[in-house]
Design an enzyme around this catalytic site. Structure first.
Site, PDB file in Angstrom:
ATOM      1  N   LYS A 126     111.365  44.943  -1.374  1.00  0.00           N
ATOM      2  CA  LYS A 126     110.182  44.767  -2.219  1.00  0.00           C
ATOM      3  C   LYS A 126     109.135  45.860  -2.060  1.00  0.00           C
ATOM      4  CE  LYS A 126     109.254  41.833  -4.696  1.00  0.00           C
ATOM      5  NZ  LYS A 126     108.839  40.437  -4.487  1.00  0.00           N
TER       6      LYS A 126
ATOM      7  N   THR B  69     102.882  45.064 -29.512  1.00  0.00           N
ATOM      8  CA  THR B  69     102.022  43.954 -29.922  1.00  0.00           C
ATOM      9  C   THR B  69     102.808  42.705 -29.549  1.00  0.00           C
ATOM     10  OG1 THR B  69     102.950  43.762 -32.135  1.00  0.00           O
ATOM     11  CG2 THR B  69     101.065  45.227 -31.918  1.00  0.00           C
ATOM     12  N   HIS B  70     102.114  41.663 -29.116  1.00  0.00           N
ATOM     13  CA  HIS B  70     102.783  40.445 -28.624  1.00  0.00           C
ATOM     14  C   HIS B  70     103.752  40.762 -27.480  1.00  0.00           C
ATOM     15  CE1 HIS B  70     101.380  38.603 -32.435  1.00  0.00           C
ATOM     16  NE2 HIS B  70     101.759  39.769 -32.953  1.00  0.00           N
TER      17      HIS B  70
ATOM     18  N   GLU C 136      97.058  43.162  -8.536  1.00  0.00           N
ATOM     19  CA  GLU C 136      97.024  41.694  -8.633  1.00  0.00           C
ATOM     20  C   GLU C 136      95.700  41.161  -8.086  1.00  0.00           C
ATOM     21  OE1 GLU C 136     100.697  40.046  -6.928  1.00  0.00           O
ATOM     22  OE2 GLU C 136     101.657  41.877  -7.587  1.00  0.00           O
TER      23      GLU C 136
ATOM     24  N   SER D 207      66.731  32.773   3.305  1.00  0.00           N
ATOM     25  CA  SER D 207      67.623  33.670   2.556  1.00  0.00           C
ATOM     26  C   SER D 207      67.968  34.913   3.374  1.00  0.00           C
ATOM     27  CB  SER D 207      66.972  34.069   1.230  1.00  0.00           C
ATOM     28  OG  SER D 207      65.672  34.574   1.454  1.00  0.00           O
TER      29      SER D 207
ATOM     30  N   SER E 218     107.142  43.154   1.480  1.00  0.00           N
ATOM     31  CA  SER E 218     107.296  41.720   1.690  1.00  0.00           C
ATOM     32  C   SER E 218     107.659  41.475   3.147  1.00  0.00           C
ATOM     33  CB  SER E 218     108.402  41.203   0.776  1.00  0.00           C
ATOM     34  OG  SER E 218     108.978  40.039   1.308  1.00  0.00           O
TER      35      SER E 218
ATOM     36  N   ASN F 187      56.628  36.576  -4.584  1.00  0.00           N
ATOM     37  CA  ASN F 187      57.292  36.431  -5.886  1.00  0.00           C
ATOM     38  C   ASN F 187      57.456  37.772  -6.605  1.00  0.00           C
ATOM     39  OD1 ASN F 187      57.216  33.805  -5.167  1.00  0.00           O
ATOM     40  ND2 ASN F 187      55.665  33.171  -6.658  1.00  0.00           N
TER      41      ASN F 187
HETATM   42  N1  ARG Z   1      63.247  34.263  -0.327  1.00  0.00           N
HETATM   43  C1  ARG Z   1      62.647  34.059  -1.593  1.00  0.00           C
HETATM   44  C2  ARG Z   1      63.653  34.521  -2.687  1.00  0.00           C
HETATM   45  O1  ARG Z   1      64.606  35.125  -2.335  1.00  0.00           O
HETATM   46  C3  ARG Z   1      61.368  34.810  -1.660  1.00  0.00           C
HETATM   47  C4  ARG Z   1      60.531  34.554  -2.852  1.00  0.00           C
HETATM   48  C5  ARG Z   1      59.267  33.807  -2.690  1.00  0.00           C
HETATM   49  N2  ARG Z   1      59.400  32.473  -2.185  1.00  0.00           N
HETATM   50  C6  ARG Z   1      58.523  31.506  -2.458  1.00  0.00           C
HETATM   51  N3  ARG Z   1      58.730  30.350  -1.926  1.00  0.00           N
HETATM   52  N4  ARG Z   1      57.507  31.698  -3.262  1.00  0.00           N
HETATM   53  O2  ARG Z   1      63.524  34.233  -3.853  1.00  0.00           O
END
Ligand code: ARG
Length: 458
Positions: free
Chosen positions: A282, A154-155, A289, A22, A276, A109
């Site tokens: 334009k 409205t509308h 948008e 990650s 444009s 975690n």
């Molecule tokens: N990179 C993981 C996340 O973003 C870290 C969390 C713990 N990963 C684990 N395999 N217990 O959630």
């Protein structure tokens, strides 16, 4: 270097490592990761779990790593599994055994849950400031155009007379609610998961209240399973951001309409318009948008989060790694939209003459004409019908209620006299709409003050 040495005979397959990692999207949390680790180590030392020497090595090492990442001297390894692994590995390479003690009574975690909360807390503060700025621009413009009569719709059909200031203040109300939703979500986010460890707490004598306090949280999360499983705050914030994008998107749509030659109620500054490649005449409202279009991304991020969480058993599951890309994208998108939208609105000029012209053409004072007959004693339904006939007559003759001769009025209902012209005067129609929440200029000025007051409340 992988964290799970000992149990394994081989390193992770390189392509699978890319898939599993990650680091691409969590390295932006390096400061929060380091702040969290310093608070954790400080607590470990205070509780006698690590020595003061180890704490000093850890703290100095982490601070140096932070400074070097910021200055660009230290590059984050793109092959690391995540930012937590990278920082711990780098620390251990620098300070040895002390670095290896940092992860005592902690898991990635609770660490990742902590880092996201810390990161988003900053993002929420920035967003709050942007929303405050937007509301104050709206107030300034509403004050400036408190008397500018325009048709309310409205509308998308001309309906009744309002003022441009009143119309702008409707958006200010929505944005005040967005600010409230944001504050409310932050309240629930600002509770600390650190120390829940993998899922089941720890046998070490940790002090979770201490780390929670040091990191600026209102308290520690009370259930270790919930602490590592909970992503409600991501879903709540993505919901809040989605509703905000609905508001910006509706506002953008109106600005697109108002810029068209069919309306020409406003003119955007050249610095916030585009041209444009082929049509020299334009001038396009691209920013609005794009905002309208980008609202879809944020709704998508919300769906990603909801779908990701809906079937997960407690506690941590790797699916949850997907939370960051979604919630970061939602925040990045909203921030970009507001960064363009606020100065665009601030430099926008309204064209009250054109609003006034549109207001004069759509029989938007027909309700006031009926109300005039009600004032003469006619029941509202009869007054409504007589006025409907007058409008039909005007359309046939190419006239407006203002230019229709009195005799024509009297042919349809003998209660009419000269006073009708005063009663259907657009300025008067708007000025008299002083009911609570109504568009009268005096209301708009009072509401600007009220909104400004609420907007400054922290
Ligand atoms: N990179 C993981 C996340 O973003 C870290 C969390 C713990 N990963 C684990 N395999 N217990 O959630």
């Amino acid at each position: 270097m992988q964290l799970w040495q000992g149990r394994f005979q081989k390193a992770l397959d390189p392509k699978t490592n890319d898939f599993n990692s990650s680091i691409r999207f969590d390295s932006r949390m390096f400061r929060e990761d380091i702040d969290g680790s310093i608070a954790h180590a400080t607590m470990l030392c205070a509780q006698g779990i690590i020595s003061a020497e180890d704490l000093a090595l850890i703290t100095d090492g982490l601070k140096a790593i932070c400074a070097e990442i910021e200055s660009g001297k230290l590059e984050i390894d793109p092959n690391a599994e995540d930012i937590h692994t990278f920082v711990e590995g780098e620390l251990t390479a620098r300070v040895g055994a002390a670095g290896k003690r940092l992860h005592t009574a902690r898991s990635r975690n609770d660490q990742v849950a902590l880092d996201i909360r810390l990161y988003l807390r900053k993002a929420c503060n920035e967003l709050y400031a942007q929303l405050t700025e937007l509301v104050s621009v709206l107030c300034k413009k509403a004050e400036q155009y408190a008397d500018a009569v325009m048709p309310g719709y409205t509308h998308l059909q001309r309906a009744q007379p309002i003022t441009f200031g009143h119309h702008l203040l409707a958006y200010a109300e929505m944005l005040l609610r967005d600010k409230e939703r944001l504050q409310d979500a932050v309240k629930r986010m600002n509770v600390c998961p650190l120390g829940a460890c993998a899922l089941a707490g720890t046998t070490y004598n940790t002090d979770r209240e201490m780390t929670a306090r040091d990191l600026g949280f209102s308290g520690a999360m009370q259930n270790s399973l919930d602490a590592v499983s909970d992503r409600d705050f991501c879903m709540e914030l993505a919901s809040m951001l989605s509703i905000l994008m609905v508001h910006l998107s509706r506002f953008s749509e109106e600005i697109v309409l108002w810029c068209s030659w069919e309306f020409k109620f406003i003119e955007l500054d050249d610095a916030f318009s585009t041209g444009s490649s082929i049509m020299p005449q334009k001038k396009n409202p691209d920013i609005t948008e794009l905002i309208r279009g980008k609202s879809g991304r944020v709704f998508g991020d919300l769906m990603t989060l909801l779908t990701m969480m809906k079937g997960l058993p407690l506690a941590y599951n790797k699916d949850m790694q997907e939370d960051k890309e979604a919630i970061f994208d939602a925040f990045d998108t909203v921030k970009m939209c507001l960064t363009a939208f606020i100065p665009m609105l601030d430099t926008m000029t309204a064209l009250p003459e054109n609003m006034r012209k549109a207001a004069a053409g759509g029989f938007i004072n027909a309700t006031d004409c009926a109300d005039y007959l009600v004032g003469k004693g006619l029941p509202f339904r009869d007054a409504y019908k007589a006025t409907g006939e007058l409008v039909a007559l005007c359309i046939k003759k190419g006239l407006t209620l203002e230019t229709l001769p009195l005799c024509e009025y009297q042919n349809i209902c003998d209660l009419f006299d000269e006073g009708v012209y005063e009663a259907i005067n657009l300025d008067k129609c708007v000025k008299d709409r002083t009911s609570l929440g109504g568009p009268a200029p005096e209301n708009v000025r009072a509401q600007v003050k009220r909104v400004q007051g609420l907007n400054q409340n922290k």
